[in-house]
Design a protein around this motif. Structure first.
Motif, PDB file in Angstrom:
ATOM      1  N   ASP A   4     -12.837  50.273 -19.470  1.00  0.00           N
ATOM      2  CA  ASP A   4     -13.530  51.547 -19.689  1.00  0.00           C
ATOM      3  C   ASP A   4     -13.974  51.670 -21.142  1.00  0.00           C
ATOM      4  N   GLN A  13     -15.801  50.802  -7.632  1.00  0.00           N
ATOM      5  CA  GLN A  13     -16.783  50.667  -8.710  1.00  0.00           C
ATOM      6  C   GLN A  13     -17.380  52.045  -8.972  1.00  0.00           C
ATOM      7  N   ARG A  14     -17.350  52.450 -10.227  1.00  0.00           N
ATOM      8  CA  ARG A  14     -17.806  53.776 -10.581  1.00  0.00           C
ATOM      9  C   ARG A  14     -19.327  53.877 -10.572  1.00  0.00           C
ATOM     10  N   TYR A  20     -15.974  48.922 -13.317  1.00  0.00           N
ATOM     11  CA  TYR A  20     -15.092  48.651 -12.179  1.00  0.00           C
ATOM     12  C   TYR A  20     -13.813  49.466 -12.287  1.00  0.00           C
ATOM     13  N   ALA A  21     -13.269  49.832 -11.132  1.00  0.00           N
ATOM     14  CA  ALA A  21     -12.086  50.683 -11.089  1.00  0.00           C
ATOM     15  C   ALA A  21     -10.815  49.862 -11.282  1.00  0.00           C
ATOM     16  N   TYR A  22      -9.834  50.520 -11.842  1.00  0.00           N
ATOM     17  CA  TYR A  22      -8.534  49.894 -12.099  1.00  0.00           C
ATOM     18  C   TYR A  22      -7.934  49.301 -10.834  1.00  0.00           C
TER      19      TYR A  22
END
Length: 295
Positions: A48, A164-165, A170-172
């Motif tokens: 992030d 995926q935001r 990419y998401a944790y």
């Protein structure tokens, strides 16, 4: 636990500097690995960039070294693995296991963090959309080595979650599952703030045919105002010149035996002693800041 194939890891996020709560989690992870002759890896979870603090990565590395917490092998960074994450998102999307979601945060207010499935069958294009993975109406349980049995009904308690935001990052949940499998991690030791993420990770491991590590979630340190000790509340960074006394305090927080003061010495000497006397069964399930103080 008596296995030469133990692989553990510490995975800090560079959204701030390491604080005492970070030290407790890092020390538990380190000692759990070293006590059985296992490997201890370091992975920077720099997924992030907008939240990353300038200089935090270098500061984290320097702090670990000053506290004697040396890792095995090369440092890995999640920012270098975007290709692997992208390929997995594409695979899940093409198989109909994930879909595009255009819901805004405002639209999801009042849902208590549980996605209601608004876009599940909408067939939205992927541009300017988040990607969510479909979850089954199943209960996922596991037995944590400290917290005991824990479970969630994914469909009812979580809903389809983001991998995926909307901004492309990419998401944790996705990255941690792929990276733990890629690195062969057998044991995940981390803070209890991630306990409720584990059922989602168990589901992704099952969906992708990946092995399931064992989990140990160390207690969060609760401050007098009820907030956890963490970056969000400006907890002070770890001072390099206080390594030994703070390691002793972290051992105390983890319920471990403490050496005689004559044995405190340098961090490396203390860590060797602590690894020889490590007992994960002594870790408390909950912890307040006052309980970390030496008596």
């Amino acid at each position: 636990m008596n296995t030469p194939t133990y692989i553990g890891r510490f995975a800090p996020t560079p959204s701030g500097y390491l604080h005492f709560g970070s030290l407790v989690a890092a020390l538990a992870s380190y000692l759990d690995a070293r006590a059985v002759g296992g490997r201890w890896l370091l992975r920077m979870e720099d997924l992030d960039p907008p939240r990353e603090v300038a200089g935090a990565q270098d500061a984290i590395l320097a702090t670990l070294e000053s506290y004697g917490l040396y890792w095995d092998g090369e440092l890995t960074r999640q920012s270098q693995r975007h290709g692997e994450y992208a390929a997995l998102v594409e695979r899940l999307f093409s198989q109909g296991l994930a879909y595009a979601c255009t819901c805004s945060r405002k639209q999801l207010e009042g849902c208590n963090g549980i996605y209601p499935g608004s876009c599940r069958n909408a067939g939205h294009a992927r541009e300017n959309a988040a990607i969510r993975v479909r979850v089954p109406q199943l209960h996922y349980r596991f037995t944590d080595r400290v917290q005991g049995e824990y479970g969630q009904h994914l469909g009812r308690d979580v809903g389809d979650f983001v991998i995926q935001r909307r901004d492309g990052f990419y998401a944790y949940q996705l990255a941690v599952v792929l990276d733990d499998a890629w690195q062969g991690v057998t044991d995940v030791v981390r803070g209890a703030d991630l306990l409720d993420s584990t059922p989602r990770q168990l589901y992704l491991q099952e969906l992708l045919g990946l092995p399931q590590p064992r989990y140990l979630h160390v207690p969060l340190i609760i401050q007098p105002d009820g907030h956890k000790l963490g970056k969000s509340y400006r907890s002070p960074p770890l001072p390099a010149d206080q390594a030994t006394p703070l390691l002793i305090r972290a051992l105390n927080a983890l319920g471990q035996a403490l050496p005689d003061q004559a044995r405190y010495g340098e961090p490396a000497e203390l860590l060797r002693w602590a690894a020889q006397h490590w007992d994960a069964a002594r870790i408390p399930r909950t912890l307040t800041l006052a309980e970390t103080a030496l008596r």
